[in-house]
Scaffold this active site. Sequence first.
Site: not given
Length: 355
Positions: A135-137, A160, A164
């Site tokens: 993810t870009d998060e 989260y 990741k």
Amino acid sequence: MTKKIIVTGGAGFIGSALVRHLVLDQAAEVVVIDKMTYAANRANIAAAESTGRCRLLVEDICDQRRMADIIASEAPQQVLHLAAESHVDRSISGPRDFIETNVIGTYSMLEGARSYWSGLDAAEKAAFRFLHVSTDEVYGSLGPGGLFHETTPYDPSSPYSASKAASDHLAKAWFRTYRLPVVVSNCSNNYGPYHFPEKLIPLIILNALEGKDLPVYGDGSNIRDWLYVEDHAHALALIVSKGRPGETYNVGGRNERTNLQVVERICDELDRLVPGDRPRREQIKFVTDRPGHDHRYAIDATKLEDELGWRAQENFETGLAKTVRWYLDNPGWWTPLRKSVYSGERLGLTAPQKA
């Protein structure tokens, strides 16, 4: 020769879009590994299973020995690893599952793949790929300008995104240390059909249809880059086949919108398709912001576009129209979920979790 592929998390939202693309569009043989937690749904892959080229194995990716056995017995040319706990709000109120699934589960898959790959002959080794989907998060929050690039330093904000980020580092370390042919992808916010209704777009669609409040965190100014899930599925199939081992590819839709703009667009689309007694914008309710809420994400997908030739086929307006129409046409998919799994209540409370 039919390509044999393992997809973890293949009964979830993005995973099932990928499975449908691989099986229905590319005629691949796909083995889905999925624990079938609350966000998984076998209906998501029913069309793929009906071809006879898709099988579901209900397993936990944290079971390293079982994963090694499955990979060895299935003998895939590709492993696409999407299985993950993915909802930020749930990670705030219950981070343990995120650490176990996203970190330990990724380690388990990498080791299972390494054990299998190490026993292949030279040609099979060269052809094998392990795609870790992220993810870009992991990059944290952007200011008003700039984009996330593949070289952007990691700065995760939530349990989260931290889980990741850890899994991304594991995947890259397994390439650098063991030369396992790993590729990593980081995507922006996905939306589209079969999206579990805890996420913003399906939640707003269903709350609006039911006359409920439409919750918007803070003042609604947080910005996300939106990617139609089928465009993402096509990108993943391309990355695993043509991406260079050890590399990262960012996947984005170039569709930046504030959360408030997204909600208002959904309201307007529903008012056009199924007019109610009042404009649905009147259902919008601003609520206390999420803890650690990143202000802006935006991805630069130039590397993927230039190197591999990928292009998003949907812009936000066309993709959202398709998404709203799908939910209107498929109440049989989401009604049981709203009644028995998740009814739309606020998530992300910060009470401490028991050990």
